[in-house]
Scaffold this active site. Structure first.
Site, PDB file in Angstrom:
ATOM      1  N   LYS A 139      -2.820 -10.825   4.661  1.00 55.93           N
ATOM      2  CA  LYS A 139      -3.568  -9.983   5.599  1.00 55.93           C
ATOM      3  C   LYS A 139      -3.560 -10.625   6.978  1.00 55.93           C
ATOM      4  CE  LYS A 139      -7.847  -7.342   6.127  1.00 55.93           C
ATOM      5  NZ  LYS A 139      -7.081  -6.098   6.391  1.00 55.93           N
ATOM      6  N   MET A 150       0.830  -1.201   0.000  1.00 59.52           N
ATOM      7  CA  MET A 150       0.000   0.000   0.000  1.00 59.52           C
ATOM      8  C   MET A 150       0.863   1.249   0.000  1.00 59.52           C
ATOM      9  SD  MET A 150      -3.148   0.790  -0.189  1.00 59.52           S
ATOM     10  CE  MET A 150      -3.400   2.483  -0.718  1.00 59.52           C
ATOM     11  N   ALA A 178     -11.456   2.630   7.758  1.00 58.77           N
ATOM     12  CA  ALA A 178     -10.948   1.294   7.451  1.00 58.77           C
ATOM     13  C   ALA A 178     -10.873   1.050   5.953  1.00 58.77           C
ATOM     14  CB  ALA A 178     -11.835   0.233   8.102  1.00 58.77           C
ATOM     15  N   HIS A 218      -9.688 -11.764   1.353  1.00 65.06           N
ATOM     16  CA  HIS A 218      -8.473 -10.971   1.157  1.00 65.06           C
ATOM     17  C   HIS A 218      -7.281 -11.886   0.859  1.00 65.06           C
ATOM     18  CE1 HIS A 218     -10.806  -7.714   3.015  1.00 65.06           C
ATOM     19  NE2 HIS A 218      -9.934  -6.902   2.445  1.00 65.06           N
TER      20      HIS A 218
END
Length: 268
Positions: free
Chosen positions: A160, A15, A124, A156
């Site tokens: 994760k 990310m 979130a 996911h």
């Protein structure tokens, strides 16, 4: 409008790299800092190296130096790291955009309290599509409050570390609030063994982990003779990065306040 001086936390992660790419492409933003964890082998490298670009910004673990240079810090890391960054942001009056998930309720209370001193957006999920989906769920929950069983299924990638996802919990909280309940009182997380008949007042959660799934969320309203499904699927993290930049722009000119993406998008 002057250029936003933005720093990215977790800059070497999946990310973080997407956020760096988005900041470099934005005409109204300048990358001034890139934080990475202490001991990371990427420390000292140029923040744009993964793109084949030279930004002049090196990855560092010096949060104080980064906050001294930045006006905004975008943080998609882990709760413990985010809270360390929050303390530094408070000392340096830096605006925060937080997309970290997995916070406990006491940790969320720390974020809300910080909003009395600095401006921050906490969500979130920063995706515009997900936040519009929340409004759809709010409406649907009121219509299907009686006679429909509610289940939330999320999927996911294998890396994760928290479950259910922050987005799934946000969906559950939206549904619970729309029907006058607290999620803590009605959530059921997974099922195993002889569970007995389903309690119609509950909201069920199921989590799937595998492969490179960015994020799929489905809310099922199961009635007698019909089922309604509301689904959002993320194909890439671009939507999260663009949402985070939109949140930063929203904070411009605000000195303090605790906001979420519903505020940013004017959906309240």
């Amino acid at each position: 409008m002057s250029s936003m001086k933005i720093a990215i936390a977790g800059a070497s992660g999946r990310m973080g790299r997407m956020l760096i790419e988005a900041v470099l492409a934005a005409p109204d933003a300048t990358l001034v800092g890139a934080l990475d964890r202490t001991g990371s082998p990427q420390l000292g490298q140029d923040a744009g190296a993964f793109l084949g670009k030279q930004t002049g910004v090196a990855l560092t673990d010096d949060i104080e130096r980064v906050c001294a240079e930045a006006d905004y810090l975008i943080d998609f890391t882990l709760p413990e790291g985010t809270l360390v960054h929050l303390d530094a942001a408070l000392r340096h009056d830096v605006k925060l955009v937080i997309g970290t998930t997995g916070f406990s309720e006491p940790q969320k209370a720390q974020l809300r309290a910080a909003g009395e001193k600095i401006a921050l957006v906490f969500s979130a999920n920063m995706s515009v599509g997900v936040n519009v989906t929340m409004k759809l769920l709010e409406f649907a929950a009121k219509q299907f409050a009686q006679g429909y069983d509610i289940e939330i299924i999320e999927a996911h990638h294998r890396h994760k570390v928290d479950a259910p996802s922050g987005t799934a919990l946000m969906m559950g909280e939206t549904i619970a609030a729309a029907t006058g309940r607290s999620l803590d009182d009605c959530a059921v997380y997974g099922r195993h063994g002889v569970t007995g008949e389903r309690d119609p007042s509950t909201i069920g959660f199921s989590a799937i982990r595998g492969g490179d799934i960015v994020g799929d969320h489905t809310v099922l309203f199961a009635g007698i003779g019909e089922r309604i499904e509301i689904t959002h699927k993320s194909a890439s993290r671009v939507s999260y990065a663009q949402g985070a930049l939109r949140a930063a722009r929203f904070l411009a000119g605000r000195d303090a306040g605790f906001f979420d993406m519903q505020d940013v998008l004017g959906l309240r």
